[in-house]
Design a protein around this motif. Structure first.
Motif, mmCIF file in Angstrom:
data_model
loop_
_atom_site.group_PDB
_atom_site.id
_atom_site.type_symbol
_atom_site.label_atom_id
_atom_site.label_comp_id
_atom_site.label_asym_id
_atom_site.label_seq_id
_atom_site.Cartn_x
_atom_site.Cartn_y
_atom_site.Cartn_z
ATOM 1 N N GLY A 61 0.819 -1.215 0.000
ATOM 2 C CA GLY A 61 0.000 0.000 0.000
ATOM 3 C C GLY A 61 0.849 1.259 0.000
ATOM 4 O O GLY A 61 0.553 2.219 -0.715
ATOM 5 N N PHE A 62 1.934 1.255 0.786
ATOM 6 C CA PHE A 62 2.840 2.402 0.812
ATOM 7 C C PHE A 62 3.472 2.616 -0.562
ATOM 8 O O PHE A 62 3.541 3.748 -1.058
ATOM 9 N N LEU A 63 3.934 1.537 -1.175
ATOM 10 C CA LEU A 63 4.575 1.646 -2.491
ATOM 11 C C LEU A 63 3.583 2.132 -3.544
ATOM 12 O O LEU A 63 3.934 2.942 -4.410
ATOM 13 N N ARG A 64 2.360 1.651 -3.477
ATOM 14 C CA ARG A 64 1.333 2.080 -4.432
ATOM 15 C C ARG A 64 1.053 3.573 -4.255
ATOM 16 O O ARG A 64 0.963 4.326 -5.216
ATOM 17 N N HIS A 65 0.915 4.017 -3.014
ATOM 18 C CA HIS A 65 0.669 5.430 -2.730
ATOM 19 C C HIS A 65 1.829 6.288 -3.242
ATOM 20 O O HIS A 65 1.610 7.334 -3.868
ATOM 21 N N ALA A 66 3.063 5.858 -2.991
ATOM 22 C CA ALA A 66 4.231 6.616 -3.432
ATOM 23 C C ALA A 66 4.291 6.689 -4.961
ATOM 24 O O ALA A 66 4.629 7.735 -5.524
ATOM 25 N N GLU A 67 3.945 5.589 -5.631
ATOM 26 C CA GLU A 67 3.966 5.586 -7.091
ATOM 27 C C GLU A 67 2.951 6.567 -7.663
ATOM 28 O O GLU A 67 3.251 7.315 -8.598
ATOM 29 N N ILE A 68 1.755 6.586 -7.097
ATOM 30 C CA ILE A 68 0.725 7.512 -7.569
ATOM 31 C C ILE A 68 1.162 8.952 -7.318
ATOM 32 O O ILE A 68 1.052 9.817 -8.193
ATOM 33 N N LYS A 69 1.667 9.220 -6.116
ATOM 34 C CA LYS A 69 2.076 10.580 -5.767
ATOM 35 C C LYS A 69 3.204 11.070 -6.684
ATOM 36 O O LYS A 69 3.134 12.175 -7.222
ATOM 37 N N HIS A 70 4.202 10.249 -6.908
ATOM 38 C CA HIS A 70 5.321 10.670 -7.741
ATOM 39 C C HIS A 70 4.905 10.799 -9.204
ATOM 40 O O HIS A 70 5.437 11.651 -9.929
ATOM 41 N N GLY A 71 3.976 9.966 -9.641
ATOM 42 C CA GLY A 71 3.465 10.104 -11.004
ATOM 43 C C GLY A 71 2.749 11.427 -11.194
ATOM 44 O O GLY A 71 2.895 12.089 -12.228
ATOM 45 N N ARG A 72 1.975 11.846 -10.199
ATOM 46 C CA ARG A 72 1.256 13.119 -10.291
ATOM 47 C C ARG A 72 2.226 14.295 -10.279
ATOM 48 O O ARG A 72 2.039 15.271 -11.010
ATOM 49 N N VAL A 73 3.268 14.203 -9.472
ATOM 50 C CA VAL A 73 4.273 15.263 -9.434
ATOM 51 C C VAL A 73 4.973 15.359 -10.789
ATOM 52 O O VAL A 73 5.223 16.452 -11.311
ATOM 53 N N ALA A 74 5.270 14.202 -11.396
ATOM 54 C CA ALA A 74 5.919 14.203 -12.710
ATOM 55 C C ALA A 74 5.015 14.815 -13.764
ATOM 56 O O ALA A 74 5.488 15.533 -14.663
ATOM 57 N N GLU A 75 3.704 14.574 -13.681
ATOM 58 C CA GLU A 75 2.777 15.157 -14.626
ATOM 59 C C GLU A 75 2.744 16.680 -14.480
ATOM 60 O O GLU A 75 2.682 17.404 -15.474
ATOM 61 N N ILE A 76 2.773 17.155 -13.255
ATOM 62 C CA ILE A 76 2.779 18.612 -13.016
ATOM 63 C C ILE A 76 4.068 19.209 -13.566
ATOM 64 O O ILE A 76 4.061 20.268 -14.182
ATOM 65 N N GLY A 77 5.176 18.522 -13.337
ATOM 66 C CA GLY A 77 6.471 19.019 -13.829
ATOM 67 C C GLY A 77 6.538 19.075 -15.332
ATOM 68 O O GLY A 77 7.277 19.871 -15.915
#
Length: 79
Positions: A61-77
């Motif tokens: 669950g932690f890894l899934r949450h981190a993957e989603i969060k970092h993917g969203r940050v990459a999209e913003i960037g």
């Protein structure tokens, strides 16, 4: 009398049940279902780890949450 404007006649139905806990076996089955050619691929073995003394399910669950969060940050960037 009928309810006034903006009043709700009945409460909304409860949301559909969401399964928040997944095991490595669940991930393997999902991978085979979604991509039978590649299947389950975890070269670092992260799905078998127990981060901070937590269970396997909590680590996944932690890894899934981190993957989603970092993917969203990459999209913003990218914007």
């Amino acid at each position: 009398p009928p309810p006034g404007p903006g009043a709700s006649a009945a409460p909304p139905p409860p949301p559909a049940e969401t399964r928040l806990r997944e095991t490595k076996a669940d991930l393997e089955a999902l991978a085979k279902e979604l991509n039978p050619t590649v299947g389950f691929y975890d070269p670092l073995g992260l799905s078998s780890q127990n981060f901070w003394g937590k269970s396997e399910e909590e680590t996944i669950g932690f890894l899934r949450h981190a993957e989603i969060k970092h993917g969203r940050v990459a999209e913003i960037g990218r914007a």
